[in-house]
Design a protein around this motif. Sequence first.
Motif, PDB file in Angstrom:
ATOM      1  N   UNK A   1       0.843  -1.192   0.000  1.00  0.00           N
ATOM      2  CA  UNK A   1       0.000   0.000   0.000  1.00  0.00           C
ATOM      3  C   UNK A   1       0.881   1.246   0.000  1.00  0.00           C
ATOM      4  N   UNK A   2       0.293   2.369  -0.374  1.00  0.00           N
ATOM      5  CA  UNK A   2       1.062   3.608  -0.513  1.00  0.00           C
ATOM      6  C   UNK A   2       1.723   4.036   0.792  1.00  0.00           C
ATOM      7  N   UNK A   3       1.107   3.662   1.937  1.00  0.00           N
ATOM      8  CA  UNK A   3       1.673   4.051   3.235  1.00  0.00           C
ATOM      9  C   UNK A   3       2.777   3.116   3.710  1.00  0.00           C
ATOM     10  N   UNK A   4       3.152   2.166   2.869  1.00  0.00           N
ATOM     11  CA  UNK A   4       4.222   1.238   3.219  1.00  0.00           C
ATOM     12  C   UNK A   4       3.761  -0.030   3.910  1.00  0.00           C
TER      13      UNK A   4
ATOM     14  N   UNK B   1      -8.803  -0.276  -0.806  1.00  0.00           N
ATOM     15  CA  UNK B   1      -8.760  -0.288   0.647  1.00  0.00           C
ATOM     16  C   UNK B   1      -8.866  -1.715   1.151  1.00  0.00           C
ATOM     17  N   UNK B   2      -8.423  -1.934   2.385  1.00  0.00           N
ATOM     18  CA  UNK B   2      -8.554  -3.267   3.001  1.00  0.00           C
ATOM     19  C   UNK B   2      -8.361  -3.130   4.501  1.00  0.00           C
ATOM     20  N   UNK B   3      -9.061  -3.934   5.297  1.00  0.00           N
ATOM     21  CA  UNK B   3      -8.809  -3.950   6.733  1.00  0.00           C
ATOM     22  C   UNK B   3      -7.451  -4.573   7.014  1.00  0.00           C
ATOM     23  N   UNK B   4      -6.789  -4.106   8.072  1.00  0.00           N
ATOM     24  CA  UNK B   4      -5.453  -4.607   8.412  1.00  0.00           C
ATOM     25  C   UNK B   4      -5.370  -4.890   9.902  1.00  0.00           C
ATOM     26  N   UNK B   5      -4.505  -5.816  10.271  1.00  0.00           N
ATOM     27  CA  UNK B   5      -4.245  -6.143  11.661  1.00  0.00           C
ATOM     28  C   UNK B   5      -2.887  -5.555  12.009  1.00  0.00           C
ATOM     29  N   UNK B   6      -2.867  -4.610  12.943  1.00  0.00           N
ATOM     30  CA  UNK B   6      -1.638  -3.900  13.280  1.00  0.00           C
ATOM     31  C   UNK B   6      -1.270  -4.194  14.723  1.00  0.00           C
ATOM     32  N   UNK B   7      -0.037  -4.628  14.942  1.00  0.00           N
ATOM     33  CA  UNK B   7       0.442  -4.968  16.276  1.00  0.00           C
ATOM     34  C   UNK B   7       1.548  -3.984  16.655  1.00  0.00           C
ATOM     35  N   UNK B   8       1.417  -3.319  17.795  1.00  0.00           N
ATOM     36  CA  UNK B   8       2.453  -2.388  18.259  1.00  0.00           C
ATOM     37  C   UNK B   8       3.669  -3.154  18.752  1.00  0.00           C
TER      38      UNK B   8
END
Length: 209
Positions: A138-141, A202-209
């Motif tokens: 994605x464009x945001x990396x 667009x797509x949902x994403x799972x982001x882990x800190x």
Amino acid sequence: MKVIVIGTGNMGTAFVKQLTAAGHSVRVTGRDLAKAQALATQYPGVEAVATAGSARDSDVVVLATGYGDAVTALRSVGDISGKPVIDITNPLTADYMGLTIGHETSAAEEISRAIPGAEIVKAFNTLFAQVLADGPAFANGQRGSVFFAGDSAQAKATVKSLIDSLGFQAVDAGGLKNARYLEPLAGLNIYFGYGAGIGTAIAPAWIVK
């Protein structure tokens, strides 16, 4: 892997593109063999085959049809007992703004009940065809997430390997029952894409800190 893609629509086409690019051996089939043949000619090494018995030598079956056609499509390709089947379907209403089933079951569970012996793994249902066709970046990396859920550890491992090969972030979503969460998540994504007019990149994403 040897992969058979059932379906020649936008998602089926996106799968053929990405699977071929990742080096998999790809065959494609559908109700209209001429459409499958036309799709196959666009990518080197892809073979279009008639539906009857087409899953016989495949390591993975990709079910890239609508939910209403899913069971008939799987029955048409022959014995798939013990084979991992990637179910991308969502039980959408006619206007795509709602689900026809949920809470107590899911499309994936209903397909699994109708095709006993097949190792159904819910995956890719939260991606628009455009996102799959364009690839994981994605464009945001960020890398796009592919959530996968199923009751067979072996089938899930195979599907995770396939997801990894395409470059997406594989997110283990547990047992097949959790398709009850993934299908509404896809519904929300469809709302954002069409109902809210954001578009399909667009797509949902799972982001882990």
